[in-house]
Motif scaffolding. Structure first.
Motif, mmCIF file in Angstrom:
data_model
loop_
_atom_site.group_PDB
_atom_site.id
_atom_site.type_symbol
_atom_site.label_atom_id
_atom_site.label_comp_id
_atom_site.label_asym_id
_atom_site.label_seq_id
_atom_site.Cartn_x
_atom_site.Cartn_y
_atom_site.Cartn_z
ATOM 1 N N ARG A 1 -0.154 7.202 47.977
ATOM 2 C CA ARG A 1 0.616 6.057 48.478
ATOM 3 C C ARG A 1 1.489 5.483 47.379
ATOM 4 O O ARG A 1 1.002 5.154 46.303
ATOM 5 N N GLN A 2 2.779 5.366 47.670
ATOM 6 C CA GLN A 2 3.728 4.817 46.712
ATOM 7 C C GLN A 2 3.400 3.347 46.443
ATOM 8 O O GLN A 2 3.016 2.600 47.345
ATOM 9 N N ILE A 3 3.566 2.917 45.196
ATOM 10 C CA ILE A 3 3.334 1.528 44.810
ATOM 11 C C ILE A 3 4.665 0.791 44.900
ATOM 12 O O ILE A 3 5.535 0.938 44.034
ATOM 13 N N GLY A 4 4.831 0.030 45.976
ATOM 14 C CA GLY A 4 6.070 -0.722 46.200
ATOM 15 C C GLY A 4 7.274 0.193 46.211
ATOM 16 O O GLY A 4 7.289 1.222 46.882
ATOM 17 N N THR A 5 8.303 -0.165 45.429
ATOM 18 C CA THR A 5 9.503 0.671 45.311
ATOM 19 C C THR A 5 9.536 1.396 43.974
ATOM 20 O O THR A 5 10.564 1.933 43.588
ATOM 21 N N SER A 6 8.409 1.415 43.276
ATOM 22 C CA SER A 6 8.357 2.042 41.952
ATOM 23 C C SER A 6 8.293 3.564 42.067
ATOM 24 O O SER A 6 8.184 4.127 43.154
ATOM 25 N N ARG A 7 8.297 4.222 40.961
ATOM 26 C CA ARG A 7 8.187 5.677 40.890
ATOM 27 C C ARG A 7 6.723 6.099 40.743
ATOM 28 O O ARG A 7 6.418 7.261 40.550
ATOM 29 N N PHE A 8 5.792 5.138 40.853
ATOM 30 C CA PHE A 8 4.366 5.398 40.739
ATOM 31 C C PHE A 8 3.710 5.408 42.110
ATOM 32 O O PHE A 8 4.148 4.720 43.030
ATOM 33 N N SER A 9 2.632 6.176 42.208
ATOM 34 C CA SER A 9 1.807 6.151 43.412
ATOM 35 C C SER A 9 0.352 6.287 42.980
ATOM 36 O O SER A 9 0.053 6.657 41.846
ATOM 37 N N TYR A 10 -0.535 5.965 43.897
ATOM 38 C CA TYR A 10 -1.966 6.123 43.655
ATOM 39 C C TYR A 10 -2.567 6.798 44.876
ATOM 40 O O TYR A 10 -1.981 6.806 45.957
ATOM 41 N N GLY A 11 -3.726 7.375 44.691
ATOM 42 C CA GLY A 11 -4.389 8.032 45.806
ATOM 43 C C GLY A 11 -5.701 8.629 45.359
ATOM 44 O O GLY A 11 -6.257 8.246 44.335
ATOM 45 N N PHE A 12 -6.192 9.572 46.129
ATOM 46 C CA PHE A 12 -7.426 10.262 45.774
ATOM 47 C C PHE A 12 -7.312 11.713 46.227
ATOM 48 O O PHE A 12 -6.447 12.064 47.033
ATOM 49 N N GLU A 13 -8.189 12.552 45.679
ATOM 50 C CA GLU A 13 -8.242 13.957 46.072
ATOM 51 C C GLU A 13 -9.694 14.395 46.101
ATOM 52 O O GLU A 13 -10.369 14.363 45.071
ATOM 53 N N ARG B 1 0.016 8.821 39.929
ATOM 54 C CA ARG B 1 1.098 9.807 39.833
ATOM 55 C C ARG B 1 2.414 9.110 39.499
ATOM 56 O O ARG B 1 2.688 8.013 39.993
ATOM 57 N N TYR B 2 3.220 9.769 38.668
ATOM 58 C CA TYR B 2 4.554 9.274 38.315
ATOM 59 C C TYR B 2 5.580 10.340 38.661
ATOM 60 O O TYR B 2 5.417 11.503 38.304
ATOM 61 N N ARG B 3 6.634 9.936 39.348
ATOM 62 C CA ARG B 3 7.722 10.845 39.719
ATOM 63 C C ARG B 3 8.970 10.458 38.928
ATOM 64 O O ARG B 3 9.615 9.459 39.248
ATOM 65 N N PRO B 4 9.317 11.245 37.901
ATOM 66 C CA PRO B 4 10.463 10.886 37.051
ATOM 67 C C PRO B 4 11.795 10.962 37.801
ATOM 68 O O PRO B 4 11.975 11.799 38.697
ATOM 69 N N GLU B 5 12.722 10.088 37.409
ATOM 70 C CA GLU B 5 14.037 10.053 38.053
ATOM 71 C C GLU B 5 14.894 11.244 37.617
ATOM 72 O O GLU B 5 15.554 11.867 38.429
#
Length: 176
Positions: free
Chosen positions: A52-64, A86-90
C-alpha cells in the motif's frame, strides 16, 4: 510493480515464486567481493503479498507471507512473515530498477536448519527474518524480477542461540 498512481492503488496484491542458494557467510560477507562461499543447500518457495502506497510519496508498506522448502544439506520447510517497506525511485539507475525494499519479521523452520548448525554449532526453529531486495521491471507492467538477500537471524542476541543464515534469491512477482 506499476508506476505510482491509480493503477498501483487498485492492484496492490501480488504473488511470487523464487529460488535461491544458501551461503556459508554472514549477511555482509555475501556482498563483499571475494568472500562469498556457497553452501550445498538450495531453496524454492512462493509467497503472497500486499502493498500500500503511503499517501502520495514514493514509499509503500505491506507484508509478504512466504512458504519455502529447503533441500540439499538441509531438508525442511520454512515460513516467514515480514513487514516490507518499499521505495520506488523517480529516476532509477539502472533505468529498469522498479523498487528497493527491506522487510523484517518472523521465521519458523520445521526443523533446526543444518546450515545454521554447521556454521555456529547450534540454532533453533524460530528466528527473526529480514530481506533486502532490488526489483526490476519486465516487459509486462504487472510482472517483475527481483534479487533478494534472504536472512534468518538471532537479532544480535535477542534470541538465546547465536546463529543465522543467508541465502541469495532470485524471484518473479505478478500483481493481481
Amino acid at each position: 510493480m506499476l508506476p505510482i498512481g491509480t493503477a498501483q492503488a487498485e492492484r496492490n496484491r501480488y504473488y511470487t515464486g523464487f529460488v535461491g542458494i544458501m551461503t556459508e557467510n554472514r549477511w555482509h560477507d555475501v556482498v563483499t567481493p571475494g568472500r562469498l562461499e556457497l553452501a550445498d543447500s538450495a531453496l524454492i518457495g512462493f509467497g503472497l503479498g500486499w502493498d500500500r502506497q503511503i499517501g502520495t510519496s514514493r514509499f509503500s508498506y505491506g507484508f509478504e507471507l512466504q512458504a519455502l522448502r529447503h533441500f540439499g544439506r538441509q531438508d525442511h520447510f520454512e515460513v516467514n512473515l515480514p513487514i516490507v517497506m518499499r521505495y520506488r525511485p523517480e529516476n532509477p539507475v539502472p533505468q529498469a530498477l522498479t523498487s528497493v525494499a527491506f522487510g523484517l519479521g518472523v521465521s519458523h523452520a520445521t526443523e533446526i536448519p543444518q546450515v545454521e548448525i554447521d556454521r555456529k554449532g547450534a540454532s533453533q526453529q524460530n528466528f527473526f527474518y529480514w530481506m533486502a531486495e532490488a526489483e526490476f521491471a519486465l516487459t509486462s507492467l504487472d510482472t517483475s524480477l527481483y534479487f533478494r538477500l534472504h536472512h534468518r537471524s538471532d537479532g544480535y542476541g535477542i534470541y538465546d542461540v547465536d546463529s543465522g543464515s543467508t541465502g541469495l534469491v532470485v524471484g518473479w512477482r505478478k500483481l493481481f
